[in-house]
Design a protein around this motif. Structure first.
Motif, mmCIF file in Angstrom:
data_model
loop_
_atom_site.group_PDB
_atom_site.id
_atom_site.type_symbol
_atom_site.label_atom_id
_atom_site.label_comp_id
_atom_site.label_asym_id
_atom_site.label_seq_id
_atom_site.Cartn_x
_atom_site.Cartn_y
_atom_site.Cartn_z
ATOM 1 N N ALA A 13 80.334 -23.163 4.556
ATOM 2 C CA ALA A 13 79.640 -24.223 3.816
ATOM 3 C C ALA A 13 80.170 -25.612 4.174
ATOM 4 C CB ALA A 13 79.784 -23.988 2.316
ATOM 5 N N ILE A 14 81.393 -25.702 4.636
ATOM 6 C CA ILE A 14 82.020 -27.008 4.887
ATOM 7 C C ILE A 14 81.280 -27.839 5.941
ATOM 8 C CG2 ILE A 14 84.130 -28.154 5.695
ATOM 9 C CD1 ILE A 14 85.688 -25.963 4.278
ATOM 10 N N PRO A 15 80.830 -27.269 7.079
ATOM 11 C CA PRO A 15 80.117 -28.110 8.054
ATOM 12 C C PRO A 15 78.820 -28.727 7.522
ATOM 13 C CG PRO A 15 80.837 -26.080 9.083
ATOM 14 C CD PRO A 15 81.106 -25.944 7.626
ATOM 15 N N TYR A 16 78.234 -28.149 6.513
ATOM 16 C CA TYR A 16 77.027 -28.729 5.925
ATOM 17 C C TYR A 16 77.358 -29.938 5.050
ATOM 18 C CZ TYR A 16 74.647 -24.587 7.567
ATOM 19 O OH TYR A 16 74.136 -23.605 8.366
ATOM 20 N N LEU A 17 78.602 -30.028 4.594
ATOM 21 C CA LEU A 17 79.024 -31.142 3.748
ATOM 22 C C LEU A 17 79.815 -32.198 4.515
ATOM 23 C CD1 LEU A 17 80.151 -28.958 0.721
ATOM 24 C CD2 LEU A 17 78.022 -30.251 0.941
ATOM 25 N N MET A 18 80.462 -31.786 5.596
ATOM 26 C CA MET A 18 81.248 -32.699 6.441
ATOM 27 C C MET A 18 80.876 -32.436 7.896
ATOM 28 S SD MET A 18 85.139 -32.544 5.016
ATOM 29 C CE MET A 18 85.656 -33.745 6.200
ATOM 30 N N ILE B 46 82.165 -24.950 12.613
ATOM 31 C CA ILE B 46 82.517 -23.538 12.776
ATOM 32 C C ILE B 46 81.373 -22.898 13.542
ATOM 33 C CG2 ILE B 46 82.964 -21.360 11.598
ATOM 34 C CD1 ILE B 46 84.169 -22.926 9.324
ATOM 35 N N ASP B 47 81.692 -22.176 14.605
ATOM 36 C CA ASP B 47 80.668 -21.653 15.497
ATOM 37 C C ASP B 47 79.905 -20.454 14.941
ATOM 38 O OD1 ASP B 47 81.325 -23.625 17.271
ATOM 39 O OD2 ASP B 47 82.482 -22.328 18.603
ATOM 40 N N SER B 48 80.589 -19.525 14.256
ATOM 41 C CA SER B 48 79.915 -18.303 13.839
ATOM 42 C C SER B 48 80.592 -17.693 12.613
ATOM 43 C CB SER B 48 79.927 -17.282 14.979
ATOM 44 O OG SER B 48 81.262 -16.881 15.247
ATOM 45 N N LEU B 49 79.966 -16.653 12.079
ATOM 46 C CA LEU B 49 80.545 -15.928 10.954
ATOM 47 C C LEU B 49 81.844 -15.242 11.363
ATOM 48 C CD1 LEU B 49 80.397 -14.831 8.053
ATOM 49 C CD2 LEU B 49 79.040 -12.937 8.955
ATOM 50 N N GLY B 50 81.892 -14.719 12.566
ATOM 51 C CA GLY B 50 83.116 -14.089 13.063
ATOM 52 C C GLY B 50 84.268 -15.080 13.127
ATOM 53 N N THR B 51 83.972 -16.276 13.569
ATOM 54 C CA THR B 51 84.989 -17.326 13.609
ATOM 55 C C THR B 51 85.452 -17.666 12.195
ATOM 56 O OG1 THR B 51 84.016 -18.232 15.614
ATOM 57 C CG2 THR B 51 85.493 -19.662 14.390
ATOM 58 N N PHE C 15 95.330 -26.872 7.500
ATOM 59 C CA PHE C 15 93.925 -26.742 7.891
ATOM 60 C C PHE C 15 93.728 -27.199 9.330
ATOM 61 C CE2 PHE C 15 89.348 -27.784 7.460
ATOM 62 C CZ PHE C 15 88.903 -26.655 6.788
ATOM 63 N N TRP C 16 94.324 -28.328 9.663
ATOM 64 C CA TRP C 16 94.249 -28.891 11.011
ATOM 65 C C TRP C 16 94.968 -27.988 12.022
ATOM 66 C CZ3 TRP C 16 96.557 -34.273 12.580
ATOM 67 C CH2 TRP C 16 95.853 -34.782 13.662
ATOM 68 N N GLY C 17 96.100 -27.436 11.615
ATOM 69 C CA GLY C 17 96.846 -26.535 12.491
ATOM 70 C C GLY C 17 96.069 -25.272 12.814
ATOM 71 N N VAL C 18 95.407 -24.707 11.819
ATOM 72 C CA VAL C 18 94.591 -23.521 12.052
ATOM 73 C C VAL C 18 93.424 -23.866 12.973
ATOM 74 C CG1 VAL C 18 93.056 -21.856 10.931
ATOM 75 C CG2 VAL C 18 95.285 -22.344 9.940
ATOM 76 N N ALA C 19 92.862 -25.055 12.810
ATOM 77 C CA ALA C 19 91.764 -25.484 13.689
ATOM 78 C C ALA C 19 92.229 -25.593 15.138
ATOM 79 C CB ALA C 19 91.194 -26.820 13.217
ATOM 80 N N SER C 20 93.471 -25.976 15.350
ATOM 81 C CA SER C 20 93.973 -26.079 16.720
ATOM 82 C C SER C 20 94.299 -24.706 17.310
ATOM 83 C CB SER C 20 95.198 -26.983 16.779
ATOM 84 O OG SER C 20 96.292 -26.369 16.131
#
Length: 114
Positions: free
Chosen positions: A16-21, A26-31, A74-79
């Protein structure tokens, strides 16, 4: 079974986050499932250690430094996870805040004990 339900709720919150920010993607449900797993592990293992190490700063800032810690995790997990992108530090702080609010709301609505 409850642990799997919480994992799925957290993955849905991440989706849901990419729809708000627009600065978080996020590329997919698996991701999203992988990110929820890694973020849950980071919050279970690393977050208590970071909170203990930064306790003086957290007390001086009246608890506001916890937002910084959540954003850094959050940023660390994204990297670490391919397919999950955060534009920068402030996007990570905002994304972590949105993630926690959405996850808490969904958990409260879906996983209520009867």
């Amino acid at each position: 079974m409850r642990l799997l339900a919480i994992w799925l709720v957290n993955a849905l919150a991440l989706l849901a986050i990419p729809y708000l920010m627009h600065s978080v993607t996020i590329d997919s449900l698996g991701t999203a499932l992988l990110v929820a797993l890694v973020l849950g592990f980071a919050n279970t293992v690393l977050r208590p250690v970071l909170l203990l190490l930064t306790l003086p700063v957290t007390v001086i800032s009246m608890g506001l430094f916890i937002f910084v810690i959540n954003g850094l995790l959050f940023w660390g997990v994204a990297s670490m996870v391919d397919g999950f992108h955060v534009a920068g530090f402030w996007s990570a702080v905002g994304g972590a805040l949105l993630y926690s609010v959405i996850s808490w709301t969904l958990s409260t609505l879906i996983l209520q004990k009867s």
